[in-house]
Structures are given as C-alpha cells and as structure tokens.
Design a protein around this motif. Structure first.
Motif, PDB file in Angstrom:
ATOM      1  N   TRP A   1       0.960  -1.256  -0.041  1.00 22.57           N
ATOM      2  CA  TRP A   1      -0.170   0.025  -0.050  1.00 22.57           C
ATOM      3  C   TRP A   1       0.642   1.338   0.036  1.00 22.57           C
ATOM      4  O   TRP A   1       0.513   2.201  -0.606  1.00 22.57           O
ATOM      5  CB  TRP A   1      -0.733  -0.150   1.028  1.00 22.57           C
ATOM      6  N   GLN A   2       2.043   1.085   0.794  1.00 23.81           N
ATOM      7  CA  GLN A   2       2.980   2.220   0.692  1.00 23.81           C
ATOM      8  C   GLN A   2       3.695   2.415  -0.443  1.00 23.81           C
ATOM      9  O   GLN A   2       4.450   3.546  -0.838  1.00 23.81           O
ATOM     10  CB  GLN A   2       3.699   2.158   1.884  1.00 23.81           C
ATOM     11  N   GLY A   3       4.006   1.455  -1.325  1.00 24.34           N
ATOM     12  CA  GLY A   3       4.645   1.398  -2.579  1.00 24.34           C
ATOM     13  C   GLY A   3       6.192   1.499  -2.293  1.00 24.34           C
ATOM     14  O   GLY A   3       6.967   2.068  -3.036  1.00 24.34           O
ATOM     15  N   ALA A   4       6.565   0.977  -1.205  1.00 25.11           N
ATOM     16  CA  ALA A   4       7.850   1.173  -0.773  1.00 25.11           C
ATOM     17  C   ALA A   4       8.684  -0.458  -0.656  1.00 25.11           C
ATOM     18  O   ALA A   4       8.162  -1.303   0.078  1.00 25.11           O
ATOM     19  CB  ALA A   4       7.974   1.401   0.872  1.00 25.11           C
ATOM     20  N   GLY A   5       9.401  -0.436  -1.659  1.00 24.81           N
ATOM     21  CA  GLY A   5       9.842  -1.774  -1.954  1.00 24.81           C
ATOM     22  C   GLY A   5      11.199  -2.129  -1.157  1.00 24.81           C
ATOM     23  O   GLY A   5      11.595  -1.183  -0.537  1.00 24.81           O
TER      24      GLY A   5
ATOM     25  N   TRP B   1      13.359  15.665   5.115  1.00 25.86           N
ATOM     26  CA  TRP B   1      14.078  14.921   4.079  1.00 25.86           C
ATOM     27  C   TRP B   1      13.035  14.110   3.121  1.00 25.86           C
ATOM     28  O   TRP B   1      13.153  13.713   2.333  1.00 25.86           O
ATOM     29  CB  TRP B   1      14.598  13.622   4.982  1.00 25.86           C
ATOM     30  N   HIS B   2      11.533  14.733   3.430  1.00 27.63           N
ATOM     31  CA  HIS B   2      10.551  14.235   2.651  1.00 27.63           C
ATOM     32  C   HIS B   2      10.577  14.579   1.049  1.00 27.63           C
ATOM     33  O   HIS B   2      10.499  13.655   0.238  1.00 27.63           O
ATOM     34  CB  HIS B   2       9.064  14.694   3.158  1.00 27.63           C
ATOM     35  N   GLU B   3      11.135  15.670   0.890  1.00 19.83           N
ATOM     36  CA  GLU B   3      11.258  16.165  -0.325  1.00 19.83           C
ATOM     37  C   GLU B   3      12.027  15.356  -1.421  1.00 19.83           C
ATOM     38  O   GLU B   3      11.843  14.838  -2.451  1.00 19.83           O
ATOM     39  CB  GLU B   3      11.771  17.331  -0.538  1.00 19.83           C
ATOM     40  N   ASN B   4      13.369  14.846  -0.810  1.00 24.14           N
ATOM     41  CA  ASN B   4      14.107  14.236  -1.592  1.00 24.14           C
ATOM     42  C   ASN B   4      14.184  12.655  -1.482  1.00 24.14           C
ATOM     43  O   ASN B   4      14.530  12.039  -2.169  1.00 24.14           O
ATOM     44  CB  ASN B   4      15.657  14.449  -1.141  1.00 24.14           C
ATOM     45  N   TYR B   5      13.757  12.103  -0.322  1.00 23.70           N
ATOM     46  CA  TYR B   5      13.868  10.762   0.044  1.00 23.70           C
ATOM     47  C   TYR B   5      12.465  10.025   0.348  1.00 23.70           C
ATOM     48  O   TYR B   5      12.654   8.721   0.259  1.00 23.70           O
ATOM     49  CB  TYR B   5      14.895  10.657   1.133  1.00 23.70           C
ATOM     50  N   THR B   6      11.399  10.864   0.336  1.00 24.81           N
ATOM     51  CA  THR B   6       9.985   9.944   0.677  1.00 24.81           C
ATOM     52  C   THR B   6       9.659   9.618  -0.775  1.00 24.81           C
ATOM     53  O   THR B   6       9.263  10.815  -1.633  1.00 24.81           O
ATOM     54  CB  THR B   6       9.103  10.908   1.376  1.00 24.81           C
ATOM     55  N   ILE B   7       9.467   8.476  -1.206  1.00 28.81           N
ATOM     56  CA  ILE B   7       8.825   8.182  -2.600  1.00 28.81           C
ATOM     57  C   ILE B   7       7.552   8.612  -2.855  1.00 28.81           C
ATOM     58  O   ILE B   7       6.788   8.515  -1.787  1.00 28.81           O
ATOM     59  CB  ILE B   7       9.157   6.379  -2.644  1.00 28.81           C
ATOM     60  N   PRO B   8       6.942   9.042  -3.806  1.00 29.75           N
ATOM     61  CA  PRO B   8       5.935   9.634  -4.070  1.00 29.75           C
ATOM     62  C   PRO B   8       4.588   8.553  -3.640  1.00 29.75           C
ATOM     63  O   PRO B   8       3.598   8.908  -2.962  1.00 29.75           O
ATOM     64  CB  PRO B   8       5.710   9.836  -5.387  1.00 29.75           C
ATOM     65  N   SER B   9       4.695   7.226  -3.680  1.00 27.73           N
ATOM     66  CA  SER B   9       3.695   6.283  -3.357  1.00 27.73           C
ATOM     67  C   SER B   9       3.511   6.502  -1.882  1.00 27.73           C
ATOM     68  O   SER B   9       2.389   6.432  -1.345  1.00 27.73           O
ATOM     69  CB  SER B   9       3.993   5.074  -3.917  1.00 27.73           C
ATOM     70  N   LEU B  10       4.602   6.577  -1.109  1.00 27.66           N
ATOM     71  CA  LEU B  10       4.652   6.535   0.259  1.00 27.66           C
ATOM     72  C   LEU B  10       3.937   7.910   0.780  1.00 27.66           C
ATOM     73  O   LEU B  10       3.185   7.968   1.930  1.00 27.66           O
ATOM     74  CB  LEU B  10       5.956   6.479   0.831  1.00 27.66           C
TER      75      LEU B  10
END
Length: 526
Positions: A115-119, A333-342
């Motif tokens: 659901w988060q799209g975090a692999g 850190w969200h802007e550079n490291y949080t993947i859009p799906s998350l």
C-alpha cells in the motif's frame, strides 16, 4: 468472533495478507569481507556504557573483531611503531578524527508495504545509510517466505540489507479460525518449524494468548506484542509478561496495567475503533487515566516487569505527529527521500492505517504532549532501575521515513532523560540482548562481529549528525554547512558507502517523480 478480531487487527491495519513488495535486487555493493581490515585512528564509543576512548585502531579478520588497540593520545602525533600492522592483501580504512559505534538495531522494522509502494531495496538502503545493520520485522507483512528469503540473502551478503529477525504475526497462514488453546499451540509449533525467529501478537482472548505464549516459550523463541484496544480490556501488558511475552511494542497495554480507579479506558460513548481519529485521539488521553508517577501502584507494576526481565520498545517517533503534525509532515528529508507512493499513503484517509488526520488540531496535540510526558517518565525510570529499553521506528506510517525516523527515535530517548551513552546502548546492545544476539553484535568488543558505523562528527554532542541529511553548522568563517551523516556502515565485515546508498535512494525517488509527473504538496494544497 475472536478470530475475526485477530484478522481485523492484523490484515486491515498491517496488510499481512497483501501481496509482497518488490524484492531487493541481487547486487554486491560493498567491499569485503577481507582477510584483514584495520580501521585507523578512531574514537571508540563501544556501547557498553564506557566513555569514548581514542585514538584506537580496530583490527578485523574476516568478520570478527580481533583487536582494539589504543595507539596514542588526543592531539598527539601517533607513534606508527605502536600500531597493528596490515598484512598483505589487507584493507585499511583511514578514519582519523572520526567516531565509531556498533551498528544500530531497529526493533520495529516493517519492510515496506504494497500500500505504501515502498520496495525492499528502497527500505533496506535507507536503513543501511543510517547505520542500521539489524532489524526485527514485527509481523512479516510481506509474508514469512519473502522475509526468510531476504534474511538468507542478507546473511550471504548477496543483497544490501540489514540482517533480519522474522517475527510472524500470530495466525498468519492459518487455514481455519484459531479458536482453541490447542489450535494456538499447533500454530506456534508450525511457525517455529518454518524458521521464524519469534511471534508478533496484536492481542488475543486470554486462553489463546496464554497457550500461544507458553508454547512459544517452550520452543525457546521470543515474542512481541502491540496490545490493541480490542483485547486489552481483559489482558494487558502485565498479564502478557507474566505469561512469557518477552517484549512490548509502543505503549498500548501499559497504562491499562496502571489503572487504579477503572478497568476500561474512558471511551466517549460515540467512540468507534474503526474511526482512526477516534482511536488515536482518545489514545492521547490514556496516560492521564493511569496511576500517577512514583505512586505505589505505578511502582508495583514497574517492579514486577523488571523482575520478569521484560523489554520495553517504546517507538516514540511513530506517534510524534500526534503531538506536532506540522513538524512531522514538514521534515526536511521528505522532498528528496520520501517516494511519491509513500507520501500519498500518508495523506488524510479513512482507510489507510495511520492517516487519521480527519480534523487533527490543537486539543489533540496538547493531549498528546501531556501523554508523552507521562510515558517518557515511565520509560526513563524503568531504565534507571535497570530495565531494558530498546529503539524501534515502525516507519512507513504517520509521516515517518525509514532510517530518518530511527534517528529521531534516538533524539526522543534523549528527550525522555537518557544520557547520550544510554541512548547508544538502547540502540545497540539492548536491542541485541532483546533478540538474543548480544554474543555476536551490539557492542564493539573483541570476538564480536564487525558491525560498525563510522561517522566524522561526535554523535554524543549532537545526535542530529546521524541523520542522512546531517546537521546544520556555522563555521568559524561564518559559512553555513551541513556536517555528519554516516560515512560508512560495516555489516558482517562488509563496508558500505552510506552516503552513496542514500544517493541511490534519491535516484529511485527522482525516477518515480519523473515517471509520474509528481511534486510534493502538503495536504489540502492545490
């Protein structure tokens, strides 16, 4: 009914039957292990509680620390004749003026989610970039087979990942409702036979819980529990610890054990557990309903848990948005490291777990700040009386990002009253002890595995230097710079460039942004 509640808690909130996330690629990105590796000239923080000492040279052979040799004095040139010699073919790490600590243990590390799209690769690299070399997966949300496969690949050094401890969610994989104590025992035996390291519970009817814990204890496995409100009214943390549970997650079930003038929390009469703003909003009022700090009943519960050698894994960070939502969602850190799906998963939602921002405001945040004060008081005193406190993140929910959130957990332990050396011990040796791995990892001592973090700044002075984004510093010539960030993460004798791992994550995020045309926007903003 009892089995329905079990599945409800496990499947709806944690996705334990969801399709697995993508696997981590088979790629060798580190260097080593070497017949010999020497780390030169560092200041050692060994995590046993000893103060820093340096300069020292650390000698590693294959994957084992063979010698830790003090080679001089601060500010004095090192006499090369006193230093251990590098053998032919050995590998030398020049780390003069740097600091070393043991690799971190994340006691609450969910490996992404569909659901988060975090692999797998995304999550593993964020952890390793922050010096996290061991994680406990509390529920095996990608399926036990998936987790055990990656555990083995990590052990073999075939993927860039921490070592993994697999704690299966109770009931996972059962073909029929678990409705009797004997069925609970059968499931526990089957779980152990599959190779799981332990069990994660969310609460059970007392007869099933007692049977499952008893059988798990007989098998020599460990356990964790999130005492969800659906069963905590008749089985709290004290019951679990007495029955053989080895560690508790978060804080659910602990205030209930401290009740003096009630047996059930003061739910509003229109409360609905399925409404997560109800659930988390009322949770922020719970500690105020418990016995006051240092009162006789408060002391009694604490002392009994201490006597049972029970581990508390508070995961302060995962609820921090409850006391300051703006801070959590604006983390740099969200802007550079949080993947859009998350990021999309984090947004206010009636169906995504932990996205309870239906109308979160001042009253809720004030309650949670008061909640933290009481919660932290218990945790700090438990530590002071000799209790084991560990560090866990529970990332992937509530605006908390893998790796970064773990470092925030260390800052929150400091806020609770821990000395920085106590923070480091909670993050390393205490976690290793709780997992039964302290003979191998958790401290930098001769005979243990080479699980080591190297960082150019002193983390005891400022824990923020452990963030991948580093800490802001003004130089003597009045320039604003970023300092810190883990330089190298050594796991199983293999040395990884932590900054490169973080850059790999940024490239993953940038690629998804480009593919989807996505830009980060705050909730409700056009």
């Amino acid at each position: 009914m009892r089995y329905f509640l079990l599945l409800f808690l496990g499947i709806f909130y944690y996705g334990i039957t969801a399709q697995p996330v993508e696997e981590a690629p088979l790629v060798y990105e580190g260097k080593g292990p070497f017949e010999q590796m020497i780390i030169r000239g560092v200041t050692l923080i060994n995590s046993t509680g000893a103060p820093p000492v340096g300069p020292v040279d650390i000698v590693i052979q294959d994957n084992i620390i063979k010698d830790i040799k003090v080679v001089g004095y601060p500010g004095v040139e090192i006499d090369s004749s006193r230093r251990p010699q590098l053998i032919e073919g050995g590998y030398e790490v020049d780390a003069h003026d740097s600091y070393v600590m043991p690799g971190f243990v994340d006691m609450h590390g969910h490996i992404g989610g569909r659901w988060q799209g975090a692999g797998g690769e995304y999550v593993f690299k964020l952890w390793m970039a922050h010096g996290i070399t061991t994680i406990r997966d509390p529920s095996c949300g990608n399926g036990l087979d998936w987790v055990l496969k990656h555990k083995k690949l990590s052990e073999e050094g075939k993927i860039t990942a921490p070592r993994i401890q697999a704690y299966t969610a109770f009931g996972m994989g059962s073909e029929e409702p678990i409705s009797t104590p004997e069925m609970a025992r059968d499931w526990v035996r089957n779980n152990a036979g599959k190779g799981a390291d332990g069990i994660k519970f969310f609460g059970l009817p007392p007869d099933l819980f007692a049977a499952a814990l008893d059988e798990n204890k007989k098998l020599g496995l460990r356990s964790a529990c999130h005492h969800a409100q659906m069963e905590v009214g008749r089985w709290n943390v004290l019951h679990s610890a007495q029955a053989g549970l080895t560690s508790m997650e978060h804080w659910y079930g602990l205030p209930e054990a401290l009740f003096e003038d009630r047996t059930i929390q003061d739910y509003p009469l229109d409360y609905n557990y399925q409404n997560e703003q109800h659930r988390f909003g009322e949770a922020g009022r719970l500690w105020k309903q418990a016995a006051k700090p240092y009162s006789p009943h408060w002391d009694k519960v604490m002392n009994e848990l201490l006597e049972l050698d029970f581990t508390l894994d508070p995961t302060f960070n995962i609820y921090e948005a409850s006391r300051d939502l703006q801070r959590a969602r604006r983390a740099e850190w969200h802007e550079n490291y949080t993947i859009p799906s998350l990021w999309r998963f984090y947004q206010p939602s009636k169906i995504s777990h932990g996205s309870y921002w239906h109308f979160w405001g001042t009253e809720e945040e004030v309650n949670w700040r008061q909640n933290y004060h009481l919660w932290m008081t218990f945790i700090n005193e438990y530590k002071n009386r000799g209790g084991r406190i560990t560090a866990g993140s529970d990332s992937g929910f509530i605006f908390q990002l893998y790796g970064f959130a773990y470092i925030r957990e260390l800052e929150l332990l400091r806020e609770a009253g821990f000395h920085p050396l106590e923070v480091v011990r909670s993050a390393t040796l205490n976690g290793a002890e709780a997992l039964g791995m302290d003979d191998e990892i958790g401290s930098i001592e001769v005979g243990k595995k080479a699980d080591i973090i190297i960082i150019d700044e002193n983390p005891l002075q400022n824990l923020k230097v452990l963030y991948g984004t580093g800490a802001i510093k003004l130089t003597e010539d009045n320039k604003v710079v970023r300092v810190g960030g883990v330089r190298y993460t050594i796991k199983d004798g293999i040395i990884y460039d932590a900054k490169q791992l973080l850059e790999d994550v940024k490239e993953m995020v940038d690629a998804e942004k480009e593919e989807t045309g996505w830009t980060l926007k705050q909730p409700g903003m056009n």
